[in-house]
Every structure is written in C-alpha cells, then in structure tokens.
Motif scaffolding. Sequence first.
Motif, PDB file in Angstrom:
ATOM      1  N   ASP A 376     -13.401  -1.476   7.673  1.00  0.00           N
ATOM      2  CA  ASP A 376     -13.241  -0.733   8.917  1.00  0.00           C
ATOM      3  C   ASP A 376     -13.136  -1.721  10.076  1.00  0.00           C
ATOM      4  OD1 ASP A 376     -15.816  -1.633   9.511  1.00  0.00           O
ATOM      5  OD2 ASP A 376     -16.746   0.337   9.390  1.00  0.00           O
ATOM      6  N   GLU A 377     -13.152  -1.206  11.305  1.00  0.00           N
ATOM      7  CA  GLU A 377     -12.948  -2.051  12.476  1.00  0.00           C
ATOM      8  C   GLU A 377     -14.085  -3.050  12.669  1.00  0.00           C
ATOM      9  OE1 GLU A 377     -14.776   1.273  15.593  1.00  0.00           O
ATOM     10  OE2 GLU A 377     -12.666   0.697  15.696  1.00  0.00           O
ATOM     11  N   ASN A 378     -15.227  -2.808  12.015  1.00  0.00           N
ATOM     12  CA  ASN A 378     -16.363  -3.731  12.112  1.00  0.00           C
ATOM     13  C   ASN A 378     -16.467  -4.653  10.898  1.00  0.00           C
ATOM     14  OD1 ASN A 378     -17.362  -2.621  14.613  1.00  0.00           O
ATOM     15  ND2 ASN A 378     -18.062  -0.848  13.426  1.00  0.00           N
ATOM     16  N   ASN A 379     -15.411  -4.720  10.110  1.00  0.00           N
ATOM     17  CA  ASN A 379     -15.349  -5.551   8.904  1.00  0.00           C
ATOM     18  C   ASN A 379     -16.359  -5.100   7.844  1.00  0.00           C
ATOM     19  OD1 ASN A 379     -14.050  -7.714   7.487  1.00  0.00           O
ATOM     20  ND2 ASN A 379     -15.874  -8.976   7.790  1.00  0.00           N
ATOM     21  N   LEU A 380     -16.697  -3.821   7.846  1.00  0.00           N
ATOM     22  CA  LEU A 380     -17.572  -3.271   6.810  1.00  0.00           C
ATOM     23  C   LEU A 380     -16.718  -2.790   5.644  1.00  0.00           C
ATOM     24  CD1 LEU A 380     -20.210  -1.297   8.913  1.00  0.00           C
ATOM     25  CD2 LEU A 380     -20.253  -3.688   8.141  1.00  0.00           C
ATOM     26  N   TYR A 381     -17.119  -3.172   4.465  1.00  0.00           N
ATOM     27  CA  TYR A 381     -16.369  -2.878   3.239  1.00  0.00           C
ATOM     28  C   TYR A 381     -16.353  -1.374   2.961  1.00  0.00           C
ATOM     29  CZ  TYR A 381     -15.314  -2.983  -1.808  1.00  0.00           C
ATOM     30  OH  TYR A 381     -14.773  -2.782  -3.055  1.00  0.00           O
ATOM     31  N   GLN A 382     -15.144  -0.813   2.739  1.00  0.00           N
ATOM     32  CA  GLN A 382     -15.001   0.610   2.447  1.00  0.00           C
ATOM     33  C   GLN A 382     -14.643   0.877   0.992  1.00  0.00           C
ATOM     34  OE1 GLN A 382     -15.657   2.836   5.139  1.00  0.00           O
ATOM     35  NE2 GLN A 382     -16.322   0.822   5.877  1.00  0.00           N
ATOM     36  N   GLY A 383     -14.091  -0.119   0.333  1.00  0.00           N
ATOM     37  CA  GLY A 383     -13.634   0.054  -1.037  1.00  0.00           C
ATOM     38  C   GLY A 383     -12.326  -0.681  -1.233  1.00  0.00           C
ATOM     39  N   VAL A 384     -11.520  -0.202  -2.203  1.00  0.00           N
ATOM     40  CA  VAL A 384     -10.280  -0.898  -2.530  1.00  0.00           C
ATOM     41  C   VAL A 384      -9.131   0.095  -2.686  1.00  0.00           C
ATOM     42  CG1 VAL A 384     -11.537  -2.724  -3.743  1.00  0.00           C
ATOM     43  CG2 VAL A 384     -10.638  -0.766  -5.036  1.00  0.00           C
ATOM     44  N   VAL A 385      -7.924  -0.447  -2.618  1.00  0.00           N
ATOM     45  CA  VAL A 385      -6.712   0.287  -2.990  1.00  0.00           C
ATOM     46  C   VAL A 385      -6.064  -0.486  -4.131  1.00  0.00           C
ATOM     47  CG1 VAL A 385      -4.412   1.016  -2.292  1.00  0.00           C
ATOM     48  CG2 VAL A 385      -6.320   1.255  -0.698  1.00  0.00           C
ATOM     49  N   SER A 386      -5.972   0.152  -5.289  1.00  0.00           N
ATOM     50  CA  SER A 386      -5.368  -0.480  -6.456  1.00  0.00           C
ATOM     51  C   SER A 386      -3.896  -0.105  -6.569  1.00  0.00           C
ATOM     52  CB  SER A 386      -6.100  -0.040  -7.726  1.00  0.00           C
ATOM     53  OG  SER A 386      -5.883   1.348  -7.954  1.00  0.00           O
ATOM     54  N   LYS A 387      -3.168  -0.817  -7.410  1.00  0.00           N
ATOM     55  CA  LYS A 387      -1.760  -0.481  -7.649  1.00  0.00           C
ATOM     56  C   LYS A 387      -1.632   0.934  -8.193  1.00  0.00           C
ATOM     57  CE  LYS A 387       0.430  -4.994  -8.551  1.00  0.00           C
ATOM     58  NZ  LYS A 387      -0.727  -5.904  -8.339  1.00  0.00           N
ATOM     59  N   ASN A 388      -2.493   1.268  -9.168  1.00  0.00           N
ATOM     60  CA  ASN A 388      -2.418   2.597  -9.771  1.00  0.00           C
ATOM     61  C   ASN A 388      -2.686   3.691  -8.738  1.00  0.00           C
ATOM     62  OD1 ASN A 388      -1.714   1.848 -12.332  1.00  0.00           O
ATOM     63  ND2 ASN A 388      -3.804   1.810 -13.129  1.00  0.00           N
ATOM     64  N   ARG A 389      -3.689   3.468  -7.902  1.00  0.00           N
ATOM     65  CA  ARG A 389      -4.023   4.445  -6.863  1.00  0.00           C
ATOM     66  C   ARG A 389      -2.871   4.594  -5.882  1.00  0.00           C
ATOM     67  NH1 ARG A 389      -6.569   8.993  -5.599  1.00  0.00           N
ATOM     68  NH2 ARG A 389      -7.301   9.024  -3.454  1.00  0.00           N
ATOM     69  N   PHE A 390      -2.274   3.483  -5.494  1.00  0.00           N
ATOM     70  CA  PHE A 390      -1.149   3.487  -4.564  1.00  0.00           C
ATOM     71  C   PHE A 390       0.023   4.276  -5.158  1.00  0.00           C
ATOM     72  CE2 PHE A 390       2.523   1.945  -2.353  1.00  0.00           C
ATOM     73  CZ  PHE A 390       2.095   1.514  -1.105  1.00  0.00           C
ATOM     74  N   LEU A 391       0.390   3.950  -6.399  1.00  0.00           N
ATOM     75  CA  LEU A 391       1.541   4.618  -7.021  1.00  0.00           C
ATOM     76  C   LEU A 391       1.260   6.090  -7.291  1.00  0.00           C
ATOM     77  CD1 LEU A 391       2.591   1.796  -9.508  1.00  0.00           C
ATOM     78  CD2 LEU A 391       3.772   2.493  -7.414  1.00  0.00           C
ATOM     79  N   ARG A 392       0.018   6.399  -7.681  1.00  0.00           N
ATOM     80  CA  ARG A 392      -0.340   7.795  -7.928  1.00  0.00           C
ATOM     81  C   ARG A 392      -0.228   8.615  -6.645  1.00  0.00           C
ATOM     82  NH1 ARG A 392      -0.225  10.915 -12.093  1.00  0.00           N
ATOM     83  NH2 ARG A 392      -1.099   9.206 -13.312  1.00  0.00           N
ATOM     84  N   THR A 393      -0.616   8.022  -5.514  1.00  0.00           N
ATOM     85  CA  THR A 393      -0.506   8.718  -4.227  1.00  0.00           C
ATOM     86  C   THR A 393       0.946   9.003  -3.894  1.00  0.00           C
ATOM     87  OG1 THR A 393      -2.530   7.675  -3.427  1.00  0.00           O
ATOM     88  CG2 THR A 393      -1.030   8.572  -1.769  1.00  0.00           C
ATOM     89  N   LEU A 394       1.820   8.028  -4.106  1.00  0.00           N
ATOM     90  CA  LEU A 394       3.243   8.243  -3.842  1.00  0.00           C
ATOM     91  C   LEU A 394       3.805   9.321  -4.758  1.00  0.00           C
ATOM     92  CD1 LEU A 394       4.679   4.646  -3.308  1.00  0.00           C
ATOM     93  CD2 LEU A 394       3.681   6.224  -1.648  1.00  0.00           C
ATOM     94  N   TYR A 395       3.362   9.323  -6.004  1.00  0.00           N
ATOM     95  CA  TYR A 395       3.829  10.333  -6.949  1.00  0.00           C
ATOM     96  C   TYR A 395       3.409  11.728  -6.518  1.00  0.00           C
ATOM     97  CZ  TYR A 395       4.047  13.215 -11.120  1.00  0.00           C
ATOM     98  OH  TYR A 395       4.298  14.242 -11.986  1.00  0.00           O
ATOM     99  N   ARG A 396       2.139  11.851  -6.143  1.00  0.00           N
ATOM    100  CA  ARG A 396       1.626  13.167  -5.741  1.00  0.00           C
ATOM    101  C   ARG A 396       2.311  13.666  -4.484  1.00  0.00           C
ATOM    102  NH1 ARG A 396      -4.527  13.867  -5.248  1.00  0.00           N
ATOM    103  NH2 ARG A 396      -3.809  16.015  -5.114  1.00  0.00           N
TER     104      ARG A 396
END
Length: 409
Positions: A376-396
């Motif tokens: 986030d804007e305070n450099n606090l870790y939120q998680g990750v975006v993986s290739k599979n997650r990215f492609l699945r989002t585009l598919y959906r």
Amino acid sequence: MDIITVKNLYKVFGADPAKGLALVKAGNSKEEIYEQTGLTVGVQDASFTVAKGEIFVVMGLSGSGKSTLVRMLNRLIEPTAGEVWVDGDNVLTMNRDQLVKFRRSKTSMVFQSFALMPHLNVLDNVCFGLELDGMPRPQREERGMDALKQVGLEGWEKAAPGELSGGMQQRVGLARGLAMDPDILLMDEAFSALDPLIRSEMQDELLKLQDRHERTIVFISHDLDEALRIGDRIAIMEGGRVVQVGSPEEILQNPADDYVRAFFRGVDPTGVISAGDIVRDNQPKVIWHTPEGSPRATLELLNNQDREFGYVVGSDRKFYGVVSTDSLRDLLEAKNGKGNIEQAFLEAATPVQEGECLQDILPQVASHLWPIPVVDENNLYQGVVSKNRFLRTLYRAGNDNGNGNDLDQ
C-alpha cells in the motif's frame, strides 16, 4: 459517510400515476403498463447511496431513466413514491421555501445544454444564480471570478457567450454551478454535446476540480469510457431499474446480468482492474529480525511448504524483499552457513502499488518467475499477484458467464 440515500424511488408519468404505481408493484412490466394504461414508468424501485466526496456515475441507454432519476434528487421532477435523503433531510417532505433553499445552497445542476443567456457576459452568466439569491454584486463577482479561475476561464469574464467555443461555453455552465459552492453537484449528460477531444479535456478538468475540492458529484452519462474514467462507483440503469451499483472493477469482474455484461463487453480489463483488486496473501511470509528470519530457517520454511519464494516483512507488515530457495542456498554456501537474510534478496523483486492497474504491472508479472509483491502507500505488504491469478482475472472479465475458479498459486 453517505450524503445521499435513495430508497424505493418511483416515477410514473401520466394522468393517474397511482394506478401505474400499483401495477408496477404488482409485477407488471413497463411495457405492459404502457399498453394497458398509456402510463410511462420512468423509474421503478431505485435504491442506492452516494458517499460524501465521491463521483457517482449513473449510466444506461436512452430511455433507461437516468435523467429522470437525477432530476428527482432535487425535485425538478416530483417522485411518485419513495424517499430521497440528503445529509439527513428528506427532500420529498420539504415545503416550497425549504426546497428553494435546498436547491440554492445544497445542490447545483449542470445540464447538457449550456443554457447561457446571450445578453449577459460570461461573468454575469456565472453569477446569475447568486444574483437571484440576493447576494450583493461585489461578493457574487468575487465568487464568480473564483469559479471562472477554477475552470480555466480567467480573463474571459467580459466576453459574450457567442464569442466562446462549445467547450468554453460548457466551462461557463460548470462555473455557474461551482459559483453556488454546492455540497452536491448534479451533472446531467454535461459533456455529451461536446466533440471527443473537448469532452476529454472537460473530464480532466472535472477530475482536477475534484482533487482540489472533493465535492459530491452525481454524473449522468451514456458513455462507458467516460464512466470508467471519472466514476468512483457506477450505477447501471435499464428500463427504469437500477440493476447494479459498484466500482468499475466490481462490475467488470462480477456483472449482475446479461445487460450489464453487454455494457462492459469490449472493455480492456487491464486498464480498469488494479493490483489491489486481485491481490492474494497466500505466499510464505518471513518475519525479519526473528529466528524465522535467518537464512537457514527460511530455507527450511520454504522447503516444508514446498514453495520456491518467500516474502520478507517486518512485524508491522512493512515489506523488505523477496528470497528464493536458490538465493538462500547460494548465500549459505558463500557464507559457510551464516549471513543476513537481506543478502539473499532478489534484486529484481520490487513491489507494485495496490492502486496500479493491471496494464501497468503486466511487464513485471510476465517477466519474473515469482508472484509480484503488492504494497500500500505506506509500503505495508498486502500480498501478491501471480501469473495464474492475473490470467484468471483476464479470463473471467472476458468470459460471458463470468464464472471460473480462481487459481491462486
């Protein structure tokens, strides 16, 4: 905090609106009611809220009821039934004097038609509402000049409307609304009469004004690109009904029905959906400055979880870096089993901001083996975006049925 609350709002046009209201509540369609009675259902059972300071876009095809809806918010069109609450006051119970005061002090409206008076100069057009309100000339001209400055027309105050281009005339119309210094700005197809280039400039101007003043804006549009560009949230109307309300990302990923899905078909989701919308906190986290933060313990952790990458964060979730099983082994070999975990950080593993759109993060997602860390804007870790997650989002987003199980690995 919600400043506008609309509950079960209806508008039936015709000689006997009560009859039409009873029929629509009984389940008859808009078309059936018109065939039976000649009455037109303009809006039916609309309910939504608008938060203070947001740009709320109402969109739909011609005849969907969006212009009728916005005009009921300040009772330029009288509702047949329902409730409209603005900042705790029920607009529908206001008497004439209360309504006039409400329109002059609480809201202002900008129409598609510039509606400038040709016999008045630009400044007098901007100040017209203030003059009707009885404000003395010096004060109203000061307010008018400030509004002209906000829309970039300083120096044109003495010009006649006929001397201005269409885009400049629309700026005068916007300045007239701003001069009233309203809490709520209602904009009915305000930019639709402009050519595409000028429309884009006006959208930019509106966003700049919003950055400075953060008014609550209800914006009517039939243009999806416009709605996506300026809207914090969008309400989709069809046949007088509000069929879905949500952020562009929410609607794009989870359309309520085929009508909404058709509206968004062809939209490039990578320019709308952000990293924060699809982030997942499902990767091994390594807390720095603890026994778990040692290279050997971290390597054991990753091996036990059958993961190749780990994300190093502080106890406050501040993000520091990414390590891999390979980088940890290399460090342990080079340092005879010792060393600081920072020495195993992958140099190319830089985080992305949660507000960045998928289009911006695509190069990193495509070029790296590890899921991309998101902060986030305070450099606090939120998680990750993986290739599979990215492609699945585009598919959906591009799939007509909008279904599909997420792959979060």
